[in-house]
Design a protein around this motif. Structure first.
Motif, PDB file in Angstrom:
ATOM      1  N   ARG A 262       0.837  -1.202   0.000  1.00  0.00           N
ATOM      2  CA  ARG A 262       0.000   0.000   0.000  1.00  0.00           C
ATOM      3  C   ARG A 262       0.876   1.258   0.000  1.00  0.00           C
ATOM      4  O   ARG A 262       0.635   2.199  -0.765  1.00  0.00           O
ATOM      5  CB  ARG A 262      -0.953  -0.011   1.203  1.00  0.00           C
ATOM      6  CG  ARG A 262      -1.937   1.149   1.141  1.00  0.00           C
ATOM      7  CD  ARG A 262      -3.047   1.108   2.194  1.00  0.00           C
ATOM      8  NE  ARG A 262      -3.520  -0.233   2.496  1.00  0.00           N
ATOM      9  CZ  ARG A 262      -3.455  -0.796   3.711  1.00  0.00           C
ATOM     10  NH1 ARG A 262      -2.932  -0.135   4.744  1.00  0.00           N
ATOM     11  NH2 ARG A 262      -3.916  -2.018   3.909  1.00  0.00           N
ATOM     12  N   ALA A 263       1.877   1.257   0.851  1.00  0.00           N
ATOM     13  CA  ALA A 263       2.766   2.430   0.938  1.00  0.00           C
ATOM     14  C   ALA A 263       3.478   2.663  -0.395  1.00  0.00           C
ATOM     15  O   ALA A 263       3.650   3.805  -0.845  1.00  0.00           O
ATOM     16  CB  ALA A 263       3.787   2.224   2.048  1.00  0.00           C
ATOM     17  N   ALA A 264       3.857   1.564  -1.044  1.00  0.00           N
ATOM     18  CA  ALA A 264       4.560   1.684  -2.327  1.00  0.00           C
ATOM     19  C   ALA A 264       3.645   2.313  -3.375  1.00  0.00           C
ATOM     20  O   ALA A 264       4.053   3.212  -4.123  1.00  0.00           O
ATOM     21  CB  ALA A 264       5.033   0.313  -2.787  1.00  0.00           C
ATOM     22  N   PHE A 265       2.414   1.878  -3.407  1.00  0.00           N
ATOM     23  CA  PHE A 265       1.483   2.406  -4.413  1.00  0.00           C
ATOM     24  C   PHE A 265       1.248   3.898  -4.201  1.00  0.00           C
ATOM     25  O   PHE A 265       1.131   4.663  -5.157  1.00  0.00           O
ATOM     26  CB  PHE A 265       0.157   1.637  -4.378  1.00  0.00           C
ATOM     27  CG  PHE A 265      -0.751   1.970  -5.531  1.00  0.00           C
ATOM     28  CD1 PHE A 265      -0.463   1.518  -6.814  1.00  0.00           C
ATOM     29  CD2 PHE A 265      -1.888   2.761  -5.347  1.00  0.00           C
ATOM     30  CE1 PHE A 265      -1.291   1.836  -7.889  1.00  0.00           C
ATOM     31  CE2 PHE A 265      -2.722   3.085  -6.418  1.00  0.00           C
ATOM     32  CZ  PHE A 265      -2.421   2.614  -7.690  1.00  0.00           C
ATOM     33  N   GLU A 266       1.208   4.290  -2.930  1.00  0.00           N
ATOM     34  CA  GLU A 266       1.019   5.713  -2.658  1.00  0.00           C
ATOM     35  C   GLU A 266       2.169   6.547  -3.226  1.00  0.00           C
ATOM     36  O   GLU A 266       1.954   7.645  -3.724  1.00  0.00           O
ATOM     37  CB  GLU A 266       0.942   5.951  -1.153  1.00  0.00           C
ATOM     38  CG  GLU A 266      -0.476   6.280  -0.727  1.00  0.00           C
ATOM     39  CD  GLU A 266      -0.660   6.171   0.758  1.00  0.00           C
ATOM     40  OE1 GLU A 266       0.201   6.712   1.499  1.00  0.00           O
ATOM     41  OE2 GLU A 266      -1.638   5.518   1.171  1.00  0.00           O
ATOM     42  N   LEU A 267       3.362   6.012  -3.164  1.00  0.00           N
ATOM     43  CA  LEU A 267       4.521   6.751  -3.686  1.00  0.00           C
ATOM     44  C   LEU A 267       4.582   6.746  -5.206  1.00  0.00           C
ATOM     45  O   LEU A 267       4.885   7.756  -5.831  1.00  0.00           O
ATOM     46  CB  LEU A 267       5.819   6.138  -3.152  1.00  0.00           C
ATOM     47  CG  LEU A 267       6.223   6.494  -1.725  1.00  0.00           C
ATOM     48  CD1 LEU A 267       7.412   5.627  -1.306  1.00  0.00           C
ATOM     49  CD2 LEU A 267       6.604   7.973  -1.634  1.00  0.00           C
TER      50      LEU A 267
END
Ligand SMILES: Nc1ncnc2c1ncn2[C@@H]1O[C@H](COP(=O)(O)OP(=O)(O)OP(=O)(O)O)[C@@H](O)[C@H]1O
Ligand SMILES: [Mg+2]
Length: 396
Positions: A262-267
């Motif tokens: 999830r954090a990766a997709f946000e970036l």
């Protein structure tokens, strides 16, 4: 983790371990080849998309498929060259294609004729004949020598197509960065493809470039719309973006926690190049599997500074002070396409005063026009970068 096993490919055109989310385009391409092989016609493709979405990777995949089907592949990356240079480069590629079709010692009458037309095609840009050195044939007078790229290309491609058909093969031309063709060149290429399609010759062209291509088609537009589909590729959706990160890792028995994904997709916003860059940094940051959200957080700094110092920076380095201010003003207005008049107003100028600057930025491939009167960044997340690069804003 071990850099030796880092599976990510943060480089222009580098084939990723898995090409995620491009099944439709790959299926269309296979269908195109299959139908041409059977003497049927099928619309070809001009793939459009922003910087770093995977256009070159897709052309590379098409190349692989074509070679597996025993087609001859002609690859060309357009840069801003003049007409003579384009003709010369094309001449060289066609020469290679002809030699690939069959060795010179076994050339049929058709192949010899194609080579003779290639000589006339290139004589104006290669008077010394180095391009056709070793092809000791007479120039085919009256063919390929009209000093008109459109007419000459028709002669050349028809002749090569006939030679290919006779050999039971076909020719796929893969042209990257096609937005850099002038509209005259683009029209010439489209017109020639139109002719070979009419003759049901096994020759096709797949192009890739920035989203302004459909507009470039200009006078050739009505043909272009019949001959090509213009599929646009872009960021990956959440599921595909997760797969683009997770599947290369799983080959190495490494996984990502759901929070990390999830954090990766946000970036990354699902942009393929950003995914590769972040995956690469996260692999280095993490000590053990699974890669956790904290690893993504600590990788994010390296990720951002890498993007800033290369991917984004190279584009800005080529810009003049006024061009930079224009880009910064656009970023001030937000990531969406912006009206030329709004940008001008923000900068306290009239649209007409800034028209040349805007045109230069389009010409340089930094902006494109998604609809009349609007311009947008060709590089994803460029607005955020401009804020970082010019925190002082767009004033003089
Ligand atoms: N479908 C995909 N899945 C995962 N990664 C991909 C995919 N397509 C491309 N990539 C990765 O994204 C990056 C950019 O790919 P590529 O160079 O093909 O983009 P491009 O659209 O040609 O960009 P540009 O307009 O700058 O030439 C590369 O690092 C590549 O490995
Ligand atoms: Mg590319």
């Amino acid at each position: 983790m071990d850099q030796l096993t880092n599976p990510y490919t943060p480089n222009a055109g580098a084939e990723p371990p898995v090409i995620v989310g491009r099944e439709d385009q790959i299926a269309s391409f296979s269908l195109l080849l299959g139908r041409l092989q059977r003497g049927r016609t099928e619309q070809s493709m001009m793939i459009t998309g922003l910087r770093g979405v995977g256009k070159t990777v897709l052309l590379g995949k098409f190349r692989e498929i074509s070679l597996a089907e025993n087609w001859v592949v002609l690859e060309l990356e357009v840069s801003k060259h003049d007409e003579a240079e384009f003709r010369r480069v094309l001449g060289y590629r066609v020469r290679t294609a002809l030699l690939e079709l069959s060795p010179r010692s076994r050339w049929s009458e058709r192949a010899k004729r194609a080579a003779a037309i290639l000589r006339s095609f290139s004589v104006s840009v290669d008077p010394a004949g180095s391009l056709t050195a070793g092809i000791d044939l007479e120039i085919a007078e009256g063919y390929g020598d009209h000093a008109d790229l459109g007419l000459d290309l028709v002669d050349l491609l028809v002749a090569v197509g006939e030679a290919a058909a006779e050999a039971g093969r076909g020719l796929v031309m893969l042209i990257d960065e096609i937005q850099f063709l002038s509209s005259a060149q683009f029209e010439a290429v489209i017109g020639a493809i139109h002719k070979v399609v009419q003759r049901r010759l096994p020759v096709t062209l797949v192009g890739a470039g920035l989203p302004q291509i459909p507009e470039l088609a200009g006078d050739a537009k009505s043909y272009a719309e019949r001959l090509f589909k213009f599929p646009e590729i872009g960021s990956l959706d959440r599921g595909d973006a997760d797969a683009a990160l997770a599947s290369p890792a799983s080959e190495e028995q490494v996984s990502f926690s759901p929070e990390a994904l999830r954090a990766a997709f946000e970036l990354t916003g699902g942009y393929p190049y950003f995914i590769q860059e972040l995956g690469y940094a996260a692999w280095s940051a993490a000590a053990i599997s699974p890669i956790e959200a904290v690893d993504i957080a600590s990788a994010s700094e390296v990720y951002e500074s890498k993007l800033d110092s290369s991917f984004f920076r190279v584009r800005l380095d080529r810009a003049t002070a006024l061009q930079r201010r224009y880009l910064r003003a656009m970023a001030e207005l937000g990531p969406e396409p912006q009206k030329a008049s709004d940008v001008a107003e923000l900068m306290g100028r009239r649209s007409t005063q800034l028209g040349p600057t805007r045109a230069e930025l389009i010409n340089m491939g930094l902006l494109y026009t998604p609809q009349h009167g609007y311009a947008a960044f060709t590089v994803p997340h460029f607005d955020r970068f401009m804020h970082r690069a010019m925190p002082e804003g767009f004033a003089d």
